[in-house]
Scaffold this motif. Structure first.
Motif, PDB file in Angstrom:
ATOM      1  N   LEU A 172       0.854  -1.203   0.000  1.00  0.00           N
ATOM      2  CA  LEU A 172       0.000   0.000   0.000  1.00  0.00           C
ATOM      3  C   LEU A 172       0.885   1.246   0.000  1.00  0.00           C
ATOM      4  O   LEU A 172       1.166   1.842   1.038  1.00  0.00           O
ATOM      5  CB  LEU A 172      -0.934  -0.035   1.212  1.00  0.00           C
ATOM      6  CG  LEU A 172      -1.912  -1.211   1.217  1.00  0.00           C
ATOM      7  CD1 LEU A 172      -2.716  -1.245   2.510  1.00  0.00           C
ATOM      8  CD2 LEU A 172      -2.849  -1.147   0.020  1.00  0.00           C
ATOM      9  N   THR A 173       1.337   1.616  -1.199  1.00  0.00           N
ATOM     10  CA  THR A 173       2.211   2.776  -1.354  1.00  0.00           C
ATOM     11  C   THR A 173       1.674   3.684  -2.461  1.00  0.00           C
ATOM     12  O   THR A 173       0.749   3.323  -3.187  1.00  0.00           O
ATOM     13  CB  THR A 173       3.650   2.348  -1.697  1.00  0.00           C
ATOM     14  OG1 THR A 173       3.639   1.627  -2.936  1.00  0.00           O
ATOM     15  CG2 THR A 173       4.248   1.483  -0.594  1.00  0.00           C
ATOM     16  N   ALA A 174       2.305   4.863  -2.572  1.00  0.00           N
ATOM     17  CA  ALA A 174       1.858   5.830  -3.572  1.00  0.00           C
ATOM     18  C   ALA A 174       2.998   6.762  -3.954  1.00  0.00           C
ATOM     19  O   ALA A 174       3.994   6.884  -3.236  1.00  0.00           O
ATOM     20  CB  ALA A 174       0.686   6.638  -3.029  1.00  0.00           C
ATOM     21  N   ALA A 175       2.795   7.441  -5.083  1.00  0.00           N
ATOM     22  CA  ALA A 175       3.720   8.479  -5.546  1.00  0.00           C
ATOM     23  C   ALA A 175       2.979   9.807  -5.557  1.00  0.00           C
ATOM     24  O   ALA A 175       1.803   9.875  -5.939  1.00  0.00           O
ATOM     25  CB  ALA A 175       4.217   8.149  -6.952  1.00  0.00           C
ATOM     26  N   HIS A 176       3.673  10.852  -5.112  1.00  0.00           N
ATOM     27  CA  HIS A 176       3.131  12.203  -5.135  1.00  0.00           C
ATOM     28  C   HIS A 176       4.267  13.149  -5.492  1.00  0.00           C
ATOM     29  O   HIS A 176       5.419  12.905  -5.146  1.00  0.00           O
ATOM     30  CB  HIS A 176       2.533  12.561  -3.767  1.00  0.00           C
ATOM     31  CG  HIS A 176       1.717  13.812  -3.815  1.00  0.00           C
ATOM     32  ND1 HIS A 176       2.260  15.054  -3.633  1.00  0.00           N
ATOM     33  CD2 HIS A 176       0.395  14.008  -4.051  1.00  0.00           C
ATOM     34  CE1 HIS A 176       1.311  15.975  -3.745  1.00  0.00           C
ATOM     35  NE2 HIS A 176       0.168  15.348  -4.007  1.00  0.00           N
ATOM     36  N   LYS A 177       3.942  14.245  -6.176  1.00  0.00           N
ATOM     37  CA  LYS A 177       4.983  15.173  -6.622  1.00  0.00           C
ATOM     38  C   LYS A 177       5.661  15.922  -5.480  1.00  0.00           C
ATOM     39  O   LYS A 177       6.859  16.208  -5.548  1.00  0.00           O
ATOM     40  CB  LYS A 177       4.399  16.182  -7.609  1.00  0.00           C
ATOM     41  CG  LYS A 177       4.002  15.579  -8.929  1.00  0.00           C
ATOM     42  CD  LYS A 177       3.415  16.646  -9.851  1.00  0.00           C
ATOM     43  CE  LYS A 177       2.684  16.029 -11.002  1.00  0.00           C
ATOM     44  NZ  LYS A 177       1.239  16.015 -10.842  1.00  0.00           N
ATOM     45  N   LYS A 178       4.906  16.262  -4.404  1.00  0.00           N
ATOM     46  CA  LYS A 178       5.446  17.165  -3.382  1.00  0.00           C
ATOM     47  C   LYS A 178       5.472  16.625  -1.958  1.00  0.00           C
ATOM     48  O   LYS A 178       6.316  17.038  -1.172  1.00  0.00           O
ATOM     49  CB  LYS A 178       4.646  18.466  -3.369  1.00  0.00           C
ATOM     50  CG  LYS A 178       4.740  19.249  -4.653  1.00  0.00           C
ATOM     51  CD  LYS A 178       3.893  20.489  -4.592  1.00  0.00           C
ATOM     52  CE  LYS A 178       3.934  21.229  -5.917  1.00  0.00           C
ATOM     53  NZ  LYS A 178       2.959  22.299  -5.986  1.00  0.00           N
ATOM     54  N   LEU A 179       4.523  15.778  -1.582  1.00  0.00           N
ATOM     55  CA  LEU A 179       4.446  15.328  -0.189  1.00  0.00           C
ATOM     56  C   LEU A 179       5.715  14.568   0.200  1.00  0.00           C
ATOM     57  O   LEU A 179       6.259  13.810  -0.605  1.00  0.00           O
ATOM     58  CB  LEU A 179       3.219  14.454   0.025  1.00  0.00           C
ATOM     59  CG  LEU A 179       1.875  15.182  -0.046  1.00  0.00           C
ATOM     60  CD1 LEU A 179       0.716  14.185  -0.063  1.00  0.00           C
ATOM     61  CD2 LEU A 179       1.722  16.158   1.103  1.00  0.00           C
TER      62      LEU A 179
END
Length: 118
Positions: free
Chosen positions: A50-57
């Motif tokens: 359960l992971t994700a990619a975000h530009k700024k966080l």
């Protein structure tokens, strides 16, 4: 604006407070070809986590991501940068995406993103 939320359990993550980050955010998921590759944080990507990619966080930030249609939600950790497609806010691992998707054949969802604050 911080909102109080009941304490939830998900993969040993205790949620006490949620801070709204964005509503009606466009979410997609990683293609299988990225499985096993190193993420921007240095961790190995696994489409079954359960992971994700975000530009700024910041890396390590825990998010509650809720499908705005069916209200299903999942807790993910930011481990990568992206998505690099205009209009997309977050890339979820395939497991996270499928856990909240109504239509397993769709490639994108509108979600509400909340930061888990402990």
């Amino acid at each position: 604006m911080a909102q109080e939320s009941p304490v939830l359990q998900d993969e040993n993550i205790k949620i006490e407070k949620l801070k709204l980050y964005k509503e009606k955010a466009h979410a997609s998921y990683y293609h299988d070809k990225f499985n096993g590759r190193k993420t921007a944080s240095g961790k190995k990507f696994d489409n079954n986590k359960l992971t994700a990619a975000h530009k700024k966080l910041p890396f390590g930030t825990k998010l509650k991501v809720t499908n705005e249609l069916n209200k299903k939600s999942v807790i993910v950790e930011i481990t990568d940068r992206g998505p690099f497609v205009n209009g997309r806010e977050i890339d979820l691992s395939k497991k996270a995406f499928m856990d909240i998707a109504s239509n397993k054949n769709s490639g994108a969802l509108n979600v509400k993103i909340e930061i888990v604050e402990n």
